[in-house]
Design a protein around this motif. Sequence first.
Motif, PDB file in Angstrom:
ATOM      1  N   UNK A  66     -20.021  66.767 112.584  1.00  8.09           N
ATOM      2  CA  UNK A  66     -20.289  66.180 111.268  1.00  8.09           C
ATOM      3  C   UNK A  66     -21.347  65.088 111.454  1.00  8.09           C
ATOM      4  N   UNK A  67     -22.576  65.558 111.693  1.00 13.93           N
ATOM      5  CA  UNK A  67     -23.628  64.672 112.171  1.00 13.93           C
ATOM      6  C   UNK A  67     -24.090  63.651 111.132  1.00 13.93           C
ATOM      7  N   UNK A  68     -24.174  64.045 109.873  1.00 12.74           N
ATOM      8  CA  UNK A  68     -24.631  63.094 108.853  1.00 12.74           C
ATOM      9  C   UNK A  68     -23.628  61.962 108.680  1.00 12.74           C
ATOM     10  N   UNK A  69     -22.340  62.296 108.656  1.00 14.25           N
ATOM     11  CA  UNK A  69     -21.317  61.249 108.555  1.00 14.25           C
ATOM     12  C   UNK A  69     -21.351  60.341 109.784  1.00 14.25           C
ATOM     13  N   UNK A  70     -21.541  60.951 110.965  1.00 16.53           N
ATOM     14  CA  UNK A  70     -21.617  60.153 112.192  1.00 16.53           C
ATOM     15  C   UNK A  70     -22.812  59.205 112.147  1.00 16.53           C
ATOM     16  N   UNK A  71     -23.954  59.707 111.664  1.00 15.62           N
ATOM     17  CA  UNK A  71     -25.145  58.850 111.572  1.00 15.62           C
ATOM     18  C   UNK A  71     -24.895  57.665 110.660  1.00 15.62           C
ATOM     19  N   UNK A  72     -24.300  57.917 109.499  1.00 22.15           N
ATOM     20  CA  UNK A  72     -24.068  56.826 108.546  1.00 22.15           C
ATOM     21  C   UNK A  72     -23.158  55.758 109.157  1.00 22.15           C
ATOM     22  N   UNK A  73     -22.126  56.178 109.855  1.00 20.77           N
ATOM     23  CA  UNK A  73     -21.195  55.211 110.454  1.00 20.77           C
ATOM     24  C   UNK A  73     -21.860  54.485 111.623  1.00 20.77           C
ATOM     25  N   UNK A  74     -22.606  55.211 112.461  1.00 18.00           N
ATOM     26  CA  UNK A  74     -23.255  54.561 113.605  1.00 18.00           C
ATOM     27  C   UNK A  74     -24.304  53.559 113.136  1.00 18.00           C
ATOM     28  N   UNK A  75     -24.976  53.848 112.035  1.00 19.84           N
ATOM     29  CA  UNK A  75     -25.947  52.893 111.492  1.00 19.84           C
ATOM     30  C   UNK A  75     -25.227  51.650 110.978  1.00 19.84           C
ATOM     31  N   UNK A  76     -24.111  51.829 110.288  1.00 19.86           N
ATOM     32  CA  UNK A  76     -23.316  50.670 109.829  1.00 19.86           C
ATOM     33  C   UNK A  76     -22.861  49.814 111.022  1.00 19.86           C
ATOM     34  N   UNK A  77     -22.379  50.488 112.058  1.00 17.51           N
ATOM     35  CA  UNK A  77     -21.911  49.761 113.241  1.00 17.51           C
ATOM     36  C   UNK A  77     -23.051  49.011 113.902  1.00 17.51           C
ATOM     37  N   UNK A  78     -24.200  49.658 114.022  1.00 20.25           N
ATOM     38  CA  UNK A  78     -25.364  49.035 114.644  1.00 20.25           C
ATOM     39  C   UNK A  78     -25.784  47.788 113.882  1.00 20.25           C
ATOM     40  N   UNK A  79     -25.899  47.890 112.576  1.00 17.62           N
ATOM     41  CA  UNK A  79     -26.350  46.739 111.781  1.00 17.62           C
ATOM     42  C   UNK A  79     -25.339  45.600 111.848  1.00 17.62           C
ATOM     43  N   UNK A  80     -24.046  45.933 111.827  1.00 19.49           N
ATOM     44  CA  UNK A  80     -23.021  44.892 111.908  1.00 19.49           C
ATOM     45  C   UNK A  80     -23.017  44.224 113.279  1.00 19.49           C
ATOM     46  N   UNK A  81     -23.207  45.006 114.325  1.00 21.33           N
ATOM     47  CA  UNK A  81     -23.231  44.419 115.675  1.00 21.33           C
ATOM     48  C   UNK A  81     -24.470  43.551 115.877  1.00 21.33           C
ATOM     49  N   UNK A  82     -25.572  43.923 115.275  1.00 17.45           N
ATOM     50  CA  UNK A  82     -26.761  43.075 115.374  1.00 17.45           C
ATOM     51  C   UNK A  82     -26.499  41.704 114.763  1.00 17.45           C
ATOM     52  N   UNK A  83     -25.766  41.679 113.664  1.00 17.19           N
ATOM     53  CA  UNK A  83     -25.443  40.403 113.017  1.00 17.19           C
ATOM     54  C   UNK A  83     -24.429  39.605 113.832  1.00 17.19           C
ATOM     55  N   UNK A  84     -23.408  40.299 114.339  1.00 13.57           N
ATOM     56  CA  UNK A  84     -22.304  39.607 115.005  1.00 13.57           C
ATOM     57  C   UNK A  84     -22.630  39.262 116.451  1.00 13.57           C
ATOM     58  N   UNK A  85     -23.253  40.185 117.172  1.00 12.74           N
ATOM     59  CA  UNK A  85     -23.412  40.039 118.630  1.00 12.74           C
ATOM     60  C   UNK A  85     -24.858  39.825 119.060  1.00 12.74           C
ATOM     61  N   UNK A  86     -25.812  40.023 118.181  1.00 11.20           N
ATOM     62  CA  UNK A  86     -27.244  39.938 118.440  1.00 11.20           C
ATOM     63  C   UNK A  86     -27.760  41.250 119.046  1.00 11.20           C
ATOM     64  N   UNK A  87     -29.086  41.380 119.035  1.00  9.61           N
ATOM     65  CA  UNK A  87     -29.727  42.658 119.328  1.00  9.61           C
ATOM     66  C   UNK A  87     -29.598  43.147 120.740  1.00  9.61           C
ATOM     67  N   UNK A  88     -29.509  42.218 121.694  1.00 11.08           N
ATOM     68  CA  UNK A  88     -29.497  42.660 123.092  1.00 11.08           C
ATOM     69  C   UNK A  88     -28.110  42.662 123.713  1.00 11.08           C
ATOM     70  N   UNK A  89     -27.088  42.504 122.899  1.00  9.66           N
ATOM     71  CA  UNK A  89     -25.735  42.620 123.448  1.00  9.66           C
ATOM     72  C   UNK A  89     -25.514  44.075 123.866  1.00  9.66           C
ATOM     73  N   UNK A  90     -24.808  44.328 124.980  1.00  7.97           N
ATOM     74  CA  UNK A  90     -24.600  45.715 125.436  1.00  7.97           C
ATOM     75  C   UNK A  90     -24.021  46.631 124.368  1.00  7.97           C
ATOM     76  N   UNK A  91     -23.090  46.128 123.533  1.00  8.43           N
ATOM     77  CA  UNK A  91     -22.495  46.981 122.509  1.00  8.43           C
ATOM     78  C   UNK A  91     -23.497  47.292 121.397  1.00  8.43           C
ATOM     79  N   UNK A  92     -24.358  46.360 121.094  1.00 11.15           N
ATOM     80  CA  UNK A  92     -25.401  46.625 120.102  1.00 11.15           C
ATOM     81  C   UNK A  92     -26.346  47.706 120.618  1.00 11.15           C
TER      82      UNK A  92
END
Length: 1002
Positions: free
Chosen positions: A706-732
Amino acid sequence: MSEARTPVRTAGKGAARQTVTISFAGFNRAWAAWLGDRLERRGLRVVYLRWDAPPDQSLVSLLGDLTLAEGRVLILVSEWYFQLGPRTHEEWNAALREVVAPDPARFAAVSVTTAPVPAATAVLAPVDLTNMGADEAERRLIDRLDIPLDTPVTADTARPAPRFPASMPDVWGGVPRRNTRFTGREPLLNDAYHLLQGSETGAGVLTLHGMSGVGKTQLAAEYVYRFGSEYDVVWWVNAEKRVTYRRGLAELAPKLGLQTGQEYGERLRAVRDSLRRGDPYARWLLVLDGADEPDQIWDLVPTGPGHVLITSRNPEWGEHNSKLLEVRVYDRDESVAFIRRRAPRLNEAEADQLAEALEDLPLLLDQTAGWLNDSDLSVEQYIGLLDGGIDQDVVKVSADFPLAFQTAWSILLNKLRDTVPESVDLLRLCTFFAPGFIPVRLLKEMSHDDLPEQLAGLLDDPLLWNKAINQLRQYSVVRLESHETAMDEAASSGESVYLHRMVHQIVHKDMPEADRREFIEVVRRALAEADPGRPTDTRNWDAYAEIVPHLKYADVLQSTDRRVQMLVLNCLRYMWFAGEYSAGVKLGARALRSWRRLLGESHPRVWEVTYHYANLLRSAGRFEETEAIDRAAMERLRAERGERDLDHLRMAGGLGADLWNLGRYPEALEVYEWLYPTYRDLFGEQDSRTLNALNNLGFSLRLLGRYEEARDIDLRTLEARRLLLKGRHPWTLFSEVSYAVDLRLLGKYAEAESVQAKNVREYRIVMGPDHQDTLRAQHNLALCQLRGGDRSGAAKLLTGVLEGYERKLGDTHMLTLAAAVSQSCFAREHGDIDQAREASESVIARYEMLLPENHPFTIGARSNHALILRSVGEREHAHVLAEEALAGMTGAVGERHPYTLGCAINASALRNLVGEPESAAELTRTTIARATETLGRTHPLTLSARIAHAADLRALRGRQEAEKVEQEALSDLAATLGAQHVHTISARARNRPYWDFEPQAS
């Protein structure tokens, strides 16, 4: 009466060249190469004939065969030549008299040994080449063959001349002095030589392993002195700890003429790159001495055209692409010979008696024989002293072996205690660190409150500290060490020391119990206070790497101190993040057993260590074990605390990952569809735990296709991690890779490559080029480049990724296997089909060993293999395998999963190929409908099915319908990927599309 000689004449212009056949033992290959080169430069033709003497053939017939060789036969005389077989000197004498004596002019000989050889060798009239320089050796050679001295010597600039075997390499460092009493070990030396010389480029790694005291270091040193002339570089490195190994290897940089800065990490990288490329030297030998912890350094062992020789007590080097050669105790004849050289006053029977008592251990033989030679005691009396356990000075330490015998150390410790008693305290403290490199500075840096009285003065008084250090140094108990060259000043003040493992063992054993209890607590505190406290921060990884080896010796798992227990948990977390899975599993298993006994089954830290242990176990590929652990923990925690308990939620997250790896994707999705909203309700959207659950939900959807759903969720996670952990955090950075993978799987190749290229650059900066997450990012970039048509860029990356995973994680890790799948598919289409087949078979075998039956990854790998079989003409076998893969994948993930749709595309092609066009067309028609419903009309997989269907229709002679389907598909391909995209061009050329299975490894 002088020997009749047949001169060897060099060829004049237009004349046929005269020939010399050099017969040599493989052990003396270096000498043969040098002799041949000298003769060829004087215009002679040289034939090399490696001497072998199978035991089932007579020496007379073997020597007779030599007379059939072209030209004059030059025998290279050494003890090795006569030992092959093995043959007695009497046999050799008889054969030489029968074959050579009647026609001595047919043979000539040079000698490169001072060892005894058969007496009848005299018939060969060998000229001695030992103990002289190259010019004199060459003069003697040409004189023995009656070559005119005025023969011009030609310079062959196309190839470098072999080095004179008795000369030194261009670069030589760290090698211990040669043991002039070295005895025996001839088979081991021969085996080591042939194992290294016969290895392929990049695979020349050999480990000499065995128990302490068997003479591994002495054997390695003898190897260096015997064969060092075959190398341009010989470099000896202390490899007992990662930090000393890194520094020692980095010190090679200036010797190789590499232009680097002073930072030793930079020099280390330059050295490894230089050795890998073989520039400026391709013939190099690196000796890693005392590498007892392969988990600590295996990822830093250089590859390239040279050789690596390792000494270690640990046979686990065999799991890290090293050949193994076990060094055992002496054979009895070797023991007797060694003792009689060390103690000439003992006869053969007495030497045999002593060897029996000491079980042929070289270290003890050296010390006891040396002492006995200067003593009036008989061997019987001496053995009686040993049997009775009498504690007195009954050894004589030589420079060739380290101090290790208990009685000698009892005397030495008494001397230290009488002079500077604090030095004994310091030495005993050191034994609660790991042997080898000991960061005693941690003792000075720790809080000195509430220290035992006898240690408080030592650690608080710099003068007393230096006095103790210097006393240990004076008696050669320790030597000063430092982390880096820049720390030499710190080392000179005694902030770091090196303690040999044998000394470590004896001092640790000979310690009052009261001191043992106090000193171990001090070292535990020192390690706990050195804990940086943030194992997810890559900047702290060097500190954790230094701490981890000492945990075992400080017996930290028996401590009830909360700070020490937190250190253990942080080290386990570091080992997981850093990819040190094997060592982490061992520590986690021991911690779990110890803490259950120490703290009780339901203690919070027991659940904590269970979680970390399960993570490490899962990453090591032991999925069924991990599932059992996670389920048991979940059930108990839910019963005791309820399902919203944090430990229960964490274990549930682990269970979901187990289900991924076991191929049970719908079950995993259920877990994360429950976990994510639970975490969100407890902590809100912007919490790292909530985002971790969201990340896992996205991966679960991707595994289900279910690639489109996965993309939407991974993009949400990426943007949230950039805010919370910053861009170069390993999880980001990890989320960014996931997002790029989704884009690629949706066919958005250019966008995916743009995101991934940036991400790879960030990963290399933050995590380094060798970390497994960096390799994961590079793997996706390679696949993006391949889809975009950059085959050369993809090929280079794929090769590097696979090699990196194999070094870092081993060849059965899921990420390694995913890279191996990609490499095999690439080789099938753009490389060596035989290599692709071999790699594919290996991948399938490893998946079958690692995963449960009917796992999607195993089935997908078989679908890939069917395409290889098609390419090599095994159509029927390929057809059967493709149909089995289609049926298996349908059962494993369902008929509409992209994995199944891809298998269907491959199966349809094989049906068409074996003469079943109707069945093929029906399958592609069904596949188009299902792919359109699942992925959309213009997804690359759907488009491949449409192009394939057109081919099937043509095979059925439905030309008009085929043209219509093909033109519509080509139009959509051009609109979706571009008119000049490789897939569009290939489809326009009517190349039938195939599907490469790609495992999504976590």
